[in-house]
Scaffold this motif. Structure first.
Motif, PDB file in Angstrom:
ATOM      1  N   ARG A   1     -34.285 -30.253  42.439  1.00 56.59           N
ATOM      2  CA  ARG A   1     -35.484 -29.505  42.051  1.00 56.59           C
ATOM      3  C   ARG A   1     -35.119 -28.411  41.064  1.00 56.59           C
ATOM      4  N   LEU A   2     -36.115 -27.979  40.320  1.00 49.32           N
ATOM      5  CA  LEU A   2     -35.927 -26.880  39.379  1.00 49.32           C
ATOM      6  C   LEU A   2     -35.935 -25.564  40.160  1.00 49.32           C
ATOM      7  N   ALA A   3     -34.936 -24.728  39.956  1.00 49.63           N
ATOM      8  CA  ALA A   3     -34.775 -23.505  40.750  1.00 49.63           C
ATOM      9  C   ALA A   3     -35.960 -22.546  40.613  1.00 49.63           C
ATOM     10  N   ARG A   4     -36.440 -22.346  39.399  1.00 47.74           N
ATOM     11  CA  ARG A   4     -37.482 -21.350  39.170  1.00 47.74           C
ATOM     12  C   ARG A   4     -38.851 -21.793  39.697  1.00 47.74           C
ATOM     13  N   THR A   5     -39.191 -23.057  39.536  1.00 44.91           N
ATOM     14  CA  THR A   5     -40.537 -23.518  39.890  1.00 44.91           C
ATOM     15  C   THR A   5     -40.602 -24.289  41.200  1.00 44.91           C
ATOM     16  N   GLY A   6     -39.475 -24.858  41.660  1.00 42.51           N
ATOM     17  CA  GLY A   6     -39.480 -25.658  42.879  1.00 42.51           C
ATOM     18  C   GLY A   6     -40.021 -27.059  42.667  1.00 42.51           C
ATOM     19  N   ILE A   7     -40.194 -27.451  41.407  1.00 42.62           N
ATOM     20  CA  ILE A   7     -40.708 -28.790  41.100  1.00 42.62           C
ATOM     21  C   ILE A   7     -39.552 -29.792  41.108  1.00 42.62           C
ATOM     22  N   VAL A   8     -39.802 -30.946  41.674  1.00 44.39           N
ATOM     23  CA  VAL A   8     -38.793 -32.002  41.762  1.00 44.39           C
ATOM     24  C   VAL A   8     -38.413 -32.463  40.356  1.00 44.39           C
ATOM     25  N   ARG A   9     -37.120 -32.605  40.123  1.00 44.79           N
ATOM     26  CA  ARG A   9     -36.637 -33.067  38.813  1.00 44.79           C
ATOM     27  C   ARG A   9     -37.062 -34.505  38.579  1.00 44.79           C
TER      28      ARG A   9
ATOM     29  N   ASN B   1     -39.643 -48.517  31.874  1.00 45.79           N
ATOM     30  CA  ASN B   1     -40.723 -47.828  31.182  1.00 45.79           C
ATOM     31  C   ASN B   1     -41.401 -46.941  32.223  1.00 45.79           C
ATOM     32  N   VAL B   2     -41.220 -45.630  32.113  1.00 50.63           N
ATOM     33  CA  VAL B   2     -41.664 -44.729  33.170  1.00 50.63           C
ATOM     34  C   VAL B   2     -42.749 -43.771  32.691  1.00 50.63           C
ATOM     35  N   LYS B   3     -43.561 -43.317  33.652  1.00 48.80           N
ATOM     36  CA  LYS B   3     -44.586 -42.322  33.348  1.00 48.80           C
ATOM     37  C   LYS B   3     -44.665 -41.345  34.516  1.00 48.80           C
ATOM     38  N   TYR B   4     -44.411 -40.075  34.196  1.00 54.30           N
ATOM     39  CA  TYR B   4     -44.564 -39.004  35.169  1.00 54.30           C
ATOM     40  C   TYR B   4     -45.976 -38.463  35.008  1.00 54.30           C
ATOM     41  N   LYS B   5     -46.797 -38.639  36.033  1.00 57.26           N
ATOM     42  CA  LYS B   5     -48.206 -38.297  35.904  1.00 57.26           C
ATOM     43  C   LYS B   5     -48.540 -36.888  36.387  1.00 57.26           C
ATOM     44  N   LEU B   6     -47.900 -36.450  37.463  1.00 61.83           N
ATOM     45  CA  LEU B   6     -48.169 -35.125  38.029  1.00 61.83           C
ATOM     46  C   LEU B   6     -46.876 -34.507  38.533  1.00 61.83           C
ATOM     47  N   PRO B   7     -46.744 -33.172  38.450  1.00 63.06           N
ATOM     48  CA  PRO B   7     -45.561 -32.531  39.025  1.00 63.06           C
ATOM     49  C   PRO B   7     -45.586 -32.623  40.546  1.00 63.06           C
ATOM     50  N   VAL B   8     -44.386 -32.664  41.132  1.00 61.72           N
ATOM     51  CA  VAL B   8     -44.251 -32.774  42.583  1.00 61.72           C
ATOM     52  C   VAL B   8     -43.418 -31.598  43.066  1.00 61.72           C
ATOM     53  N   ASN B   9     -43.916 -30.902  44.071  1.00 61.43           N
ATOM     54  CA  ASN B   9     -43.187 -29.771  44.636  1.00 61.43           C
ATOM     55  C   ASN B   9     -42.128 -30.250  45.614  1.00 61.43           C
ATOM     56  N   ALA B  10     -41.031 -29.507  45.686  1.00 61.63           N
ATOM     57  CA  ALA B  10     -39.966 -29.826  46.633  1.00 61.63           C
ATOM     58  C   ALA B  10     -40.544 -29.857  48.047  1.00 61.63           C
ATOM     59  N   GLY B  11     -40.097 -30.794  48.836  1.00 62.12           N
ATOM     60  CA  GLY B  11     -40.579 -30.929  50.206  1.00 62.12           C
ATOM     61  C   GLY B  11     -41.753 -31.881  50.354  1.00 62.12           C
ATOM     62  N   ALA B  12     -42.309 -32.353  49.254  1.00 60.69           N
ATOM     63  CA  ALA B  12     -43.434 -33.293  49.315  1.00 60.69           C
ATOM     64  C   ALA B  12     -42.959 -34.619  49.891  1.00 60.69           C
ATOM     65  N   VAL B  13     -43.837 -35.288  50.596  1.00 63.85           N
ATOM     66  CA  VAL B  13     -43.528 -36.601  51.143  1.00 63.85           C
ATOM     67  C   VAL B  13     -44.004 -37.639  50.124  1.00 63.85           C
ATOM     68  N   LEU B  14     -43.033 -38.353  49.548  1.00 66.15           N
ATOM     69  CA  LEU B  14     -43.341 -39.359  48.539  1.00 66.15           C
ATOM     70  C   LEU B  14     -43.232 -40.747  49.141  1.00 66.15           C
ATOM     71  N   VAL B  15     -44.181 -41.593  48.791  1.00 70.41           N
ATOM     72  CA  VAL B  15     -44.167 -42.982  49.236  1.00 70.41           C
ATOM     73  C   VAL B  15     -44.115 -43.863  47.995  1.00 70.41           C
ATOM     74  N   ALA B  16     -43.109 -44.731  47.953  1.00 75.17           N
ATOM     75  CA  ALA B  16     -42.949 -45.621  46.805  1.00 75.17           C
ATOM     76  C   ALA B  16     -43.253 -47.047  47.219  1.00 75.17           C
ATOM     77  N   ARG B  17     -43.925 -47.762  46.343  1.00 77.16           N
ATOM     78  CA  ARG B  17     -44.265 -49.164  46.597  1.00 77.16           C
ATOM     79  C   ARG B  17     -43.881 -49.962  45.357  1.00 77.16           C
ATOM     80  N   ALA B  18     -43.221 -51.087  45.587  1.00 74.53           N
ATOM     81  CA  ALA B  18     -42.780 -51.935  44.481  1.00 74.53           C
ATOM     82  C   ALA B  18     -43.368 -53.330  44.625  1.00 74.53           C
ATOM     83  N   VAL B  19     -43.710 -53.918  43.486  1.00 75.14           N
ATOM     84  CA  VAL B  19     -44.256 -55.270  43.449  1.00 75.14           C
ATOM     85  C   VAL B  19     -43.536 -56.042  42.350  1.00 75.14           C
ATOM     86  N   VAL B  20     -43.031 -57.220  42.703  1.00 77.00           N
ATOM     87  CA  VAL B  20     -42.466 -58.105  41.684  1.00 77.00           C
ATOM     88  C   VAL B  20     -43.650 -58.808  41.033  1.00 77.00           C
TER      89      VAL B  20
END
Length: 102
Positions: A5-13, A40-59
């Motif tokens: 995470r970024l030290a100053r903002t607490g946003i996940v890198r 090919n990636v797209k970061y849509k919204l900032p995420v704060n440290a400690g957030a619970v992220l759920v990832a889903r993948a589809v072939v």
């Protein structure tokens, strides 16, 4: 961990979410030897440290030794990141190289 995470903002890198998505794509795309050929990636919204992220993948499809995979990362029912990966299986290539050495 503080390194993700970024030290100053607490946003996940950004690379933390990319790494999570890439590892998931490799896991669902193929169980043997494989590499990420394209991401090919797209970061849509900032995420704060400690957030619970759920990832889903589809072939989405497969052509020869290439697997096309879409990964979406969700936080609080909102997509914060998505990526399209092309994963290349090296199993056949490794087998052929081994046969040439013998």
């Amino acid at each position: 961990p503080p390194a993700t995470r970024l030290a100053r903002t607490g946003i996940v890198r950004a690379y933390s979410m990319f790494a999570m998505a890439n590892n998931l794509a490799l896991a669902v795309g193929y169980a043997g030897y494989a590499l990420t050929a394209v991401g090919n990636v797209k970061y849509k919204l900032p995420v704060n440290a400690g957030a619970v992220l759920v990832a889903r993948a589809v072939v989405t499809h497969r052509r020869m030794d290439k697997y096309y995979i879409f990964v979406s990362v969700i936080n609080n029912n909102e997509e914060v990141f998505h990526a399209k990966f092309i994963i290349v299986s090296l199993d056949n290539r490794t087998k052929h190289e081994g046969e040439q050495e013998a």
